[in-house]
Design an enzyme around this catalytic site. Structure first.
Site: not given
Ligand code: PLP
Length: 461
Positions: A76, A128-129, A219, A262, A386, A453
Site C-alpha cells: 500500500y 484539449f477536451t 501538458d 500515450k 474531432r 463526444f
C-alpha cells in the site's frame, strides 16, 4: 549518402504474440453502428476491425514492460515501483517531485483545483477536451493563444503548436498577471492535428512569462513525438538525442501533467510533476482524497513499473522514428490519393478534413461525426470525431462552439499495427471519399453535459 544506400524506416522490434482481429460483414456493421447511436465511442471493440479510435492506452508494451509487471510490489505504501517511476521521471524529464495519478485528467484535476481561482484566465496552445473542462470546473476561462496558422488545415507551418506571443502578452496586459495562474503548453497539440511547438517559441514564451512571474504547466502527453519533430525540423537540434531534447523542453517549464497512456507506452497511468515544494505539498494532500496514497495515486505497483520502463523506451530514437514514420506513411498515402487532410501530417494520427470531404453538410449537420460513421460502415475501421461535437458548448451562452477545424482523426496506436493495416485504412478512406456526396448528416438525440463526444447518440437526418 548515395541514392542506392537509402534505408526506409522499419519497426525496431519483431512480433512474438498476436491478437486476432475480427473482420465483420456490412450488415453486422450497419446494425452495430445503429446500436451505437452513430458514435464510434459506443461501438464494441469486437465489432471493430482496425481500431484507430485513439492512441491512448492502446499501445503494445514491450517484453521488458511485461516482465516489469511481474515485478509489481503491491504494498500500500512505499512500493519499490514508485521509486523506480520517480527515478525515471527525474532522469528523463528532470522534474523534482511527482504525484502518480490513474491517468492524465486526474493530474489536470489536481493542478487546476490548486492553482485556478474563480475568474482566472488560463492561456494555452489550443484547448484539449479534458484539460479545458478541468480549468472551467475550477472557475477558470480557457483562452486560446496558439498561432493562427494552427486553425488552418492547409497551412504547412512546421510548428503549428507555437504560441502567438502578442496574443499572450495582450491577454496578460488586459487581465493582469495576477489573474493568470499559469500558461498551459502542450507538446504536441492534439486538437491541431498532432502538431509540434518549436524550442525557439517555447524559450520565447518562457522569457515572456518570467517577465510577469507566470509559471508554465506542461501538458507533456506526447513530448517525445514533439522532440522528434524538433530534431527533424528545427535548426540546431539535429545532433541532439530525443532524450536530450525532451529534457530541454521540460526544463523550460515549472511542472507537468502527463497521460502516460500515450507516449509513455502503458495501457493506464499518469502523473503530475512539479518543481515547487509548496505546490507539491498541496498536490500530495489532494491526491489522497481523489486518487490514492501519494506513492501509488490510483496505479497498481506493476503499472508504475511498466511506466518507468515505458518512459525510457519512449525516448529511443529508433522507436520514435518508426512510430512517427508509420503515421507519415498513412498520411502520405492519403495525400497521394487526393484526400483532404490536415497538413503537415501530425505525430500520432492523420486528421481528415471533413468540411472539405463533405462540402454539402453544414457544421450543424456534424460532418466529422458523419464521416467517422461512414468509414466504419465501409470497412470496420474505427476513427474519432474531432470537430463541433468534441468542441462542446460555450459555458456562458450554451451555444455550440464552432471550431474551424472539423476533423476525423485516424489515430495510430504505438507498435500495434503493420504497414499493411495502414494500406487497408487508406483504401477504405479513399473509397468513402469518392462516394462522399451520398453521406447524410447526423443530429443529436442524446447529449450529456460533460465531454459530450464520448457518450452522445445521433440519428441520420
Ligand atoms: C489524452 C490527453 C489528456 C488526458 O489524459 P487521459 O489519460 O485521457 O485522462 C490530456 N491532454 C492531452 C493532450 C491528451 O491527449
Amino acid at each position: 549518402m548515395s541514392k542506392s544506400k537509402k534505408r526506409s524506416w522499419a519497426e525496431p522490434y519483431k512480433i512474438k504474440m498476436v491478437e486476432p482481429v475480427r473482420i465483420t460483414q456490412p450488415e453486422e456493421r450497419e446494425r452495430a453502428l445503429k446500436e451505437a447511436g452513430y458514435n464510434t465511442f459506443l461501438l464494441r471493440s469486437d465489432d471493430v476491425y482496425i481500431d484507430l479510435l485513439t492512441d491512448s492506452g492502446t499501445s503494445a508494451m514491450s517484453d521488458r514492460q511485461w516482465a516489469g509487471l511481474m515485478m509489481g510490489d503491491e504494498s500500500y505504501a512505499g512500493s519499490s515501483n514508485f521509486y523506480h517511476l520517480e527515478d525515471a521521471i527525474r532522469k528523463y524529464y528532470g522534474y523534482k517531485h511527482i504525484v502518480p495519478t490513474h491517468q492524465g485528467r486526474a493530474a489536470e484535476h489536481i493542478i487546476s483545483q490548486i492553482l485556478i481561482n474563480e475568474g482566472d484566465y488560463v492561456p494555452g496552445n489550443m484547448y484539449f477536451t479534458t484539460t479545458r473542462l478541468h480549468q472551467e470546473l475550477a472557475g477558470g476561462t480557457f483562452v486560446d493563444v496558439i498561432i493562427d496558422e494552427a486553425h488552418d488545415p492547409e497551412n504547412e507551418h512546421p510548428f503549428k503548436a507555437d504560441i502567438d506571443l502578442n496574443k499572450l502578452e495582450d491577454l496578460i496586459k488586459d487581465k493582469g498577471a495576477d489573474r493568470i495562474p499559469y500558461v498551459c503548453v502542450a507538446t504536441t497539440v492534439n486538437m491541431a492535428g498532432g502538431q509540434p511547438i518549436s524550442m525557439k517559441n517555447l524559450k520565447e514564451v518562457r522569457a515572456l512569462t518570467q517577465k510577469y512571474g507566470i509559471p508554465i504547466i506542461h501538458d507533456m502527453t506526447r513530448v517525445a513525438e514533439n522532440a522528434f519533430f524538433i530534431k527533424d525540423r528545427e535548426d540546431g537540434y539535429s545532433h541532439l538525442s530525443i532524450a536530450e531534447i525532451v529534457k530541454e523542453i521540460c526544463s523550460l517549464t515549472d511542472g507537468a501533467t502527463m497521460s502516460a497512456k500515450k507516449d509513455a507506452l502503458v495501457n493506464i497511468g499518469g502523473f503530475l510533476a512539479v518543481n515547487d515544494e509548496e505546490l507539491f505539498d498541496k498536490a500530495r494532500n489532494m491526491v489522497v482524497v481523489y486518487e490514492g496514497l501519494h506513492t501509488y495515486g490510483g496505479m497498481a505497483g506493476r503499472d508504475m513499473e511498466a511506466l518507468a520502463i515505458g518512459i525510457k523506451e519512449s525516448v529511443e530514437y529508433d522507436h520514435i522514428r518508426a512510430r512517427v514514420g508509420q503515421v507519415q506513411y498513412l498520411g502520405d498515402k492519403l495525400i497521394d490519393m487526393g484526400v483532404p487532410v490536415v497538413r503537415p501530417i501530425g505525430s500520432h494520427g492523420v486528421f481528415l478534413d471533413a468540411k472539405k470531404i463533405l462540402p454539402h453538410l453544414t457544421q450543424d449537420q456534424l460532418p466529422a461525426q458523419s464521416l467517422a460513421a461512414a468509414i466504419y460502415l465501409d470497412s470496420g475501421v474505427r476513427a474519432m470525431e474531432r470537430g463541433i461535437v468534441s468542441s462542446g458548448r460555450n459555458r456562458v451562452t450554451g451555444e455550440h462552439n464552432y471550431p474551424n477545424l472539423e476533423m476525423v482523426r485516424l489515430t495510430v496506436p504505438r507498435r500495434v499495427y503493420t504497414q499493411a493495416h495502414m494500406d487497408v485504412v487508406a483504401e477504405s478512406v479513399e473509397a468513402v471519399f469518392h462516394e462522399a456526396d451520398k453521406i447524410s448528416g447526423l443530429r443529436f438525440v442524446y447529449e450529456p453535459e460533460y465531454l459530450r463526444f464520448f457518450q452522445s447518440r445521433f440519428e441520420i437526418i
